[in-house]
Design an enzyme around this catalytic site. Structure first.
Site, mmCIF file in Angstrom:
data_model
loop_
_atom_site.group_PDB
_atom_site.id
_atom_site.type_symbol
_atom_site.label_atom_id
_atom_site.label_comp_id
_atom_site.label_asym_id
_atom_site.label_seq_id
_atom_site.Cartn_x
_atom_site.Cartn_y
_atom_site.Cartn_z
ATOM 1 N N GLU A 29 0.834 -1.209 0.000
ATOM 2 C CA GLU A 29 0.000 0.000 0.000
ATOM 3 C C GLU A 29 0.864 1.253 0.000
ATOM 4 O O GLU A 29 2.085 1.196 0.181
ATOM 5 C CB GLU A 29 -0.949 -0.049 1.209
ATOM 6 C CG GLU A 29 -1.910 -1.218 1.099
ATOM 7 C CD GLU A 29 -2.942 -1.262 2.221
ATOM 8 O OE1 GLU A 29 -2.814 -0.514 3.213
ATOM 9 O OE2 GLU A 29 -3.882 -2.075 2.096
ATOM 10 N N CYS A 32 -1.834 -4.721 -5.391
ATOM 11 C CA CYS A 32 -2.332 -5.973 -4.813
ATOM 12 C C CYS A 32 -1.256 -7.063 -4.843
ATOM 13 O O CYS A 32 -0.321 -7.021 -5.651
ATOM 14 C CB CYS A 32 -3.537 -6.482 -5.602
ATOM 15 S SG CYS A 32 -5.026 -5.494 -5.414
ATOM 16 N N GLU A 85 -1.551 -10.141 -5.895
ATOM 17 C CA GLU A 85 -1.539 -10.934 -7.125
ATOM 18 C C GLU A 85 -0.700 -10.263 -8.207
ATOM 19 O O GLU A 85 0.072 -10.912 -8.920
ATOM 20 C CB GLU A 85 -2.969 -11.132 -7.649
ATOM 21 C CG GLU A 85 -3.879 -11.927 -6.735
ATOM 22 C CD GLU A 85 -4.613 -11.082 -5.701
ATOM 23 O OE1 GLU A 85 -4.079 -10.029 -5.291
ATOM 24 O OE2 GLU A 85 -5.725 -11.477 -5.314
HETATM 25 N N1 THU Z 1 -5.889 -6.658 -2.128
HETATM 26 C C1 THU Z 1 -5.056 -7.579 -2.703
HETATM 27 O O1 THU Z 1 -3.854 -7.597 -2.449
HETATM 28 N N2 THU Z 1 -5.611 -8.474 -3.552
HETATM 29 C C2 THU Z 1 -6.926 -8.518 -3.898
HETATM 30 O O2 THU Z 1 -7.294 -9.226 -4.803
HETATM 31 C C3 THU Z 1 -7.890 -7.731 -3.137
HETATM 32 C C4 THU Z 1 -7.315 -6.576 -2.403
HETATM 33 C C5 THU Z 1 -5.315 -5.664 -1.224
HETATM 34 C C6 THU Z 1 -5.316 -4.268 -1.766
HETATM 35 C C7 THU Z 1 -5.273 -3.458 -0.495
HETATM 36 O O3 THU Z 1 -3.923 -3.339 -0.090
HETATM 37 C C8 THU Z 1 -6.005 -4.314 0.511
HETATM 38 O O4 THU Z 1 -6.039 -5.627 -0.027
HETATM 39 C C9 THU Z 1 -7.422 -3.847 0.793
HETATM 40 O O5 THU Z 1 -8.150 -3.699 -0.365
#
Ligand code: THU
Length: 139
Positions: free
Chosen positions: A51, A60, A62
């Site tokens: 983040e 994210c 993935e």
């Molecule tokens: N997030 C992921 O890493 N992968 C996903 O598929 C869904 C969301 C993360 C993004 C953010 O840092 C946190 O989860 C909350 O949305």
């Protein structure tokens, strides 16, 4: 193409996703995510969410794993295992579905929780009517 079943790899994929989840930089959402991609050659590549104080600049898990894998020379993938601390398995977000679709809609997507729940889909199920390079080339 005949694909090898991913079952033998699942224990290692689950372990890697849980391990890399601990590296997540999630000071804003406090929602840690780990992802472990299984490449066609059996390599396992991990990623976590990263983040940012400028929220949209965050990434994210993935896509972190995907970028790391591609930078390491991988282009074909069998599966991705996503791990979170949520009480129910969470599927990849829409942007990650699109990013993963670049490399094949037959990807197996497995989501696991810390409490042992698991869900499984193919990427084609999660992203029906996907926009892919075939549309770009259909002009
Ligand atoms: N997030 C992921 O890493 N992968 C996903 O598929 C869904 C969301 C993360 C993004 C953010 O840092 C946190 O989860 C909350 O949305």
């Amino acid at each position: 193409m005949t694909r090898s079943p991913i079952e033998p790899y699942l224990p290692a994929l689950r372990a890697r996703a849980a391990e890399v989840m601990q590296q997540a930089h999630a000071p804003y959402s406090h929602f840690k995510v780990g992802a472990a991609l299984l490449a066609a050659d059996g390599a396992i590549i991990g990623g976590c969410n990263v983040e940012n104080a400028s929220y949209p600049a965050g990434t994210c898990a993935e896509r972190c794993a995907l970028g790391t894998a591609v930078a390491s020379g991988h282009r074909r993938f069998q599966a991705v295992v996503v791990c979170t601390e949520a009480s129910v398995p969470t599927p990849p977000c829409g942007i990650c579905r699109q990013a993963l679709a670049e490399f094949g809609l037959d990807l197996e997507v497995v989501s696991v929780t810390a409490n042992g729940q698991e869900a499984r889909w193919t990427l084609a199920e999660l992203l029906p009517h996907a926009f892919t390079s075939s549309q770009l080339h259909s002009r």
